[in-house]
Write a protein that holds these residues in place. Structure first.
Motif, PDB file in Angstrom:
ATOM      1  N   ILE A  11      66.565  23.726  48.071  1.00 59.44           N
ATOM      2  CA  ILE A  11      67.019  24.956  47.270  1.00 59.44           C
ATOM      3  C   ILE A  11      65.441  25.966  47.603  1.00 59.44           C
ATOM      4  CG2 ILE A  11      67.396  25.945  45.026  1.00 59.44           C
ATOM      5  CD1 ILE A  11      68.626  23.359  44.612  1.00 59.44           C
ATOM      6  N   GLU A  12      65.659  27.113  47.752  1.00 60.86           N
ATOM      7  CA  GLU A  12      64.326  28.126  47.678  1.00 60.86           C
ATOM      8  C   GLU A  12      64.740  29.179  46.452  1.00 60.86           C
ATOM      9  OE1 GLU A  12      64.002  30.284  51.419  1.00 60.86           O
ATOM     10  OE2 GLU A  12      62.875  28.086  51.918  1.00 60.86           O
ATOM     11  N   VAL A  13      63.604  29.221  45.680  1.00 59.04           N
ATOM     12  CA  VAL A  13      63.664  30.226  44.545  1.00 59.04           C
ATOM     13  C   VAL A  13      62.479  31.212  44.622  1.00 59.04           C
ATOM     14  CG1 VAL A  13      64.332  28.296  43.018  1.00 59.04           C
ATOM     15  CG2 VAL A  13      62.069  28.512  43.037  1.00 59.04           C
ATOM     16  N   SER A  14      62.932  32.377  44.002  1.00 57.37           N
ATOM     17  CA  SER A  14      61.690  33.498  44.005  1.00 57.37           C
ATOM     18  C   SER A  14      60.727  32.974  43.343  1.00 57.37           C
ATOM     19  CB  SER A  14      62.546  34.475  43.453  1.00 57.37           C
ATOM     20  OG  SER A  14      63.100  34.442  42.308  1.00 57.37           O
ATOM     21  N   ALA A  15      59.557  33.402  43.849  1.00 57.08           N
ATOM     22  CA  ALA A  15      58.269  33.316  42.905  1.00 57.08           C
ATOM     23  C   ALA A  15      58.092  33.582  41.643  1.00 57.08           C
ATOM     24  CB  ALA A  15      57.040  33.864  43.941  1.00 57.08           C
ATOM     25  N   LEU A  16      59.012  34.497  41.294  1.00 51.43           N
ATOM     26  CA  LEU A  16      59.188  34.941  40.055  1.00 51.43           C
ATOM     27  C   LEU A  16      60.496  34.506  39.312  1.00 51.43           C
ATOM     28  CD1 LEU A  16      57.624  38.477  39.772  1.00 51.43           C
ATOM     29  CD2 LEU A  16      56.489  36.562  38.559  1.00 51.43           C
ATOM     30  N   CYS A  17      60.766  34.055  38.329  1.00 53.08           N
ATOM     31  CA  CYS A  17      61.860  33.646  37.527  1.00 53.08           C
ATOM     32  C   CYS A  17      62.050  34.482  36.365  1.00 53.08           C
ATOM     33  CB  CYS A  17      61.723  32.085  37.169  1.00 53.08           C
ATOM     34  SG  CYS A  17      63.115  31.462  36.428  1.00 53.08           S
ATOM     35  N   LEU A  18      63.265  34.842  36.053  1.00 54.01           N
ATOM     36  CA  LEU A  18      63.713  35.562  35.029  1.00 54.01           C
ATOM     37  C   LEU A  18      64.102  34.687  33.870  1.00 54.01           C
ATOM     38  CD1 LEU A  18      64.217  38.315  33.774  1.00 54.01           C
ATOM     39  CD2 LEU A  18      66.678  38.097  34.560  1.00 54.01           C
ATOM     40  N   GLY A  19      63.358  34.718  32.830  1.00 49.77           N
ATOM     41  CA  GLY A  19      63.387  33.947  31.688  1.00 49.77           C
ATOM     42  C   GLY A  19      64.557  34.759  30.643  1.00 49.77           C
ATOM     43  N   SER A  20      65.178  33.803  29.890  1.00 49.73           N
ATOM     44  CA  SER A  20      66.273  34.516  29.226  1.00 49.73           C
ATOM     45  C   SER A  20      66.366  34.102  27.586  1.00 49.73           C
ATOM     46  CB  SER A  20      67.521  33.705  29.998  1.00 49.73           C
ATOM     47  OG  SER A  20      67.792  32.475  29.586  1.00 49.73           O
ATOM     48  N   ARG A 301      48.610  30.078  42.531  1.00 48.67           N
ATOM     49  CA  ARG A 301      48.033  28.853  42.259  1.00 48.67           C
ATOM     50  C   ARG A 301      48.875  27.777  43.328  1.00 48.67           C
ATOM     51  NH1 ARG A 301      43.749  28.582  40.720  1.00 48.67           N
ATOM     52  NH2 ARG A 301      43.733  26.774  39.489  1.00 48.67           N
ATOM     53  N   PRO A 302      47.998  26.849  43.932  1.00 49.27           N
ATOM     54  CA  PRO A 302      48.620  26.004  45.130  1.00 49.27           C
ATOM     55  C   PRO A 302      49.895  25.128  44.592  1.00 49.27           C
ATOM     56  CG  PRO A 302      46.225  25.278  44.195  1.00 49.27           C
ATOM     57  CD  PRO A 302      46.776  26.382  43.545  1.00 49.27           C
ATOM     58  N   PHE A 303      49.986  24.806  43.285  1.00 51.09           N
ATOM     59  CA  PHE A 303      51.251  24.105  43.033  1.00 51.09           C
ATOM     60  C   PHE A 303      52.246  24.810  42.360  1.00 51.09           C
ATOM     61  CE2 PHE A 303      47.404  24.062  39.661  1.00 51.09           C
ATOM     62  CZ  PHE A 303      48.129  25.222  38.963  1.00 51.09           C
ATOM     63  N   MET A 304      52.396  26.151  42.367  1.00 47.37           N
ATOM     64  CA  MET A 304      53.438  26.702  41.572  1.00 47.37           C
ATOM     65  C   MET A 304      54.698  26.867  42.431  1.00 47.37           C
ATOM     66  SD  MET A 304      53.702  28.398  39.016  1.00 47.37           S
ATOM     67  CE  MET A 304      51.813  28.714  38.330  1.00 47.37           C
ATOM     68  N   GLY A 305      55.745  26.721  41.594  1.00 46.63           N
ATOM     69  CA  GLY A 305      57.081  26.542  42.124  1.00 46.63           C
ATOM     70  C   GLY A 305      57.761  28.060  42.100  1.00 46.63           C
ATOM     71  N   SER A 306      57.543  28.378  40.701  1.00 46.01           N
ATOM     72  CA  SER A 306      58.099  29.905  40.203  1.00 46.01           C
ATOM     73  C   SER A 306      57.423  30.096  38.789  1.00 46.01           C
ATOM     74  CB  SER A 306      59.630  29.956  40.126  1.00 46.01           C
ATOM     75  OG  SER A 306      59.798  31.299  40.056  1.00 46.01           O
ATOM     76  N   VAL A 307      57.225  31.286  38.442  1.00 41.43           N
ATOM     77  CA  VAL A 307      56.602  31.610  37.185  1.00 41.43           C
ATOM     78  C   VAL A 307      57.672  32.498  36.536  1.00 41.43           C
ATOM     79  CG1 VAL A 307      54.751  33.283  36.229  1.00 41.43           C
ATOM     80  CG2 VAL A 307      54.446  32.237  38.563  1.00 41.43           C
ATOM     81  N   ILE A 308      58.043  31.785  35.343  1.00 40.12           N
ATOM     82  CA  ILE A 308      58.991  32.277  34.429  1.00 40.12           C
ATOM     83  C   ILE A 308      58.546  33.156  33.530  1.00 40.12           C
ATOM     84  CG2 ILE A 308      60.791  31.751  32.805  1.00 40.12           C
ATOM     85  CD1 ILE A 308      60.410  28.721  33.788  1.00 40.12           C
ATOM     86  N   PHE A 309      59.051  34.273  33.246  1.00 41.97           N
ATOM     87  CA  PHE A 309      58.650  35.489  32.494  1.00 41.97           C
ATOM     88  C   PHE A 309      60.054  36.271  31.715  1.00 41.97           C
ATOM     89  CE2 PHE A 309      60.031  37.767  35.867  1.00 41.97           C
ATOM     90  CZ  PHE A 309      60.383  39.081  35.520  1.00 41.97           C
ATOM     91  N   GLY A 310      59.684  36.671  30.540  1.00 39.66           N
ATOM     92  CA  GLY A 310      60.679  37.360  29.729  1.00 39.66           C
ATOM     93  C   GLY A 310      60.452  38.560  29.437  1.00 39.66           C
TER      94      GLY A 310
END
Length: 347
Positions: A11-20, A301-310
């Motif tokens: 599965i591929e996810v965007s580097a930014l994730c929309l928090g809810s 960061r080398p370990f980052m999957g996605s950054v969740i922001f709201g």
């Protein structure tokens, strides 16, 4: 927008994730839908939620509302296939869900079915355990963590039991992948070992707090992430709004999180404001928006999957989305490291 692989799932996810987590309390259904529309338009394909949302505060009459907001968007838009959806199973002590029962093979089917019903979908892409039954270092508990009540054998038995229950959900098609949240390096290593030994669902990600002000992840968990392909899904990358600068000088904007949670979950300290000032100065010297600085740095960061922001407005959302286009120079990153050494662990 850049995409990252979610563990070893494909599965591929965007580097930014929309928090809810504000949808259904601070935000209306219509506002939540507008945020989803804008985020997808700008390249995000990843939305994170939880059965206990919205927060600020968590209340018996509001839990589940956020999932319903997302479910209504799926039903209205018909665009479910465009979204990688993550949700979470609440754990021990969350009285409004299953009377505070700990996560177990008994609670998993009920929790999954409840989320699917509210989300109006047949499957959840990433199903996460919100916090460990045995306790966590998260939310400032690292300052006084006491493992004396832990029972290793019972913990490992619980892990195996719940992994078997998750496998049944995978077999049914209800979930695609499994993730942790508020976990430790030891805990994650045990989940990984058991899943590999038993051929059960493998941890794909860890959702822990991470920001310029909270860098607990930078040592053992960072190494585990890189070597075991278990990426970090960073929550509170703006430190509950502190890194925007909006609370500097004693300010408390109307409708902000601080008006609902005065301590910002223990993040509001004198040292935190001094640290924020250092990062605001870096942003100003280099002509960067402080929100975009904070999010863009997390993405390096080398370990980052996605950054969740709201966000609580589309205007805030647009600023945050702009971080995907920001490339931080070596000078900026060196100044950030220097600021971190000067202001370590401010809360």
């Amino acid at each position: 927008m850049k995409k990252n692989r979610l563990g070893r799932t494909g599965i591929e996810v965007s580097a930014l994730c929309l928090g809810s987590m504000t949808w259904g309390s601070q935000n209306t259904t219509a506002e939540g839908h507008a945020q989803i529309d804008r985020a997808l338009e700008r390249g995000i394909n990843f939305i994170d939620t939880a059965e206990m949302y919205p927060v600020n505060p968590v209340a018996k009459d509001t839990i589940g509302r956020t999932e319903k907001v997302i479910g209504d968007w799926f039903a209205k838009s018909g665009r479910r296939e465009e979204v990688i959806l993550a949700s979470k199973h609440s754990g021990e002590g969350m009285a409004h869900a299953r009377d505070g029962a700990p996560i177990s093979s008994k609670t998993i089917p009920e929790a999954v079915e409840g989320s699917l019903r509210r989300l109006k979908t047949d499957y959840i892409d990433l199903y996460q355990f919100h916090w460990p039954n045995r306790g966590s270092y998260m939310f400032r508990q690292n300052w006084s963590f006491d493992p004396s009540g832990q029972d290793r054998a019972a913990t490992l038995a619980h892990m195996e039991d719940t992994l078997e229950a998750l496998q049944k959900q995978v077999d049914k098609g209800n979930i695609r992948a499994f993730g942790l949240s508020n976990e430790s390096a030891w805990g994650t290593a045990q989940w990984l070992r058991l899943s590999e030994d038993k051929g059960l669902p493998r941890v794909a990600s860890i959702q822990n707090e991470y920001s310029l002000l909270c860098r607990l992840y930078d040592t053992d968990l960072a190494e585990l992430s890189v070597n075991e392909d278990v990426g970090l899904l960073a929550f509170s990358p703006l430190a509950a709004g502190l890194l925007t600068g909006k609370y500097q000088g004693g300010a408390m904007p109307d409708g902000s999180r601080m008006t609902l949670n005065e301590s910002l979950g223990g993040r509001k300290t004198k040292r935190a404001f001094k640290a924020v000032e250092a990062y605001l100065d870096i942003a100003a010297r280099h002509g960067l928006d402080p929100v975009q600085l904070a999010l863009a740095w997390c993405m390096t960061r080398p370990f980052m999957g996605s950054v969740i922001f709201g966000a609580t407005s589309v205007g805030q959302l647009d600023v945050a989305l702009g971080a995907a286009e920001v490339a931080l120079s070596d000078d900026v990153r060196e100044e950030i490291d220097a600021a971190h050494r000067a202001h370590p662990m401010p809360f």
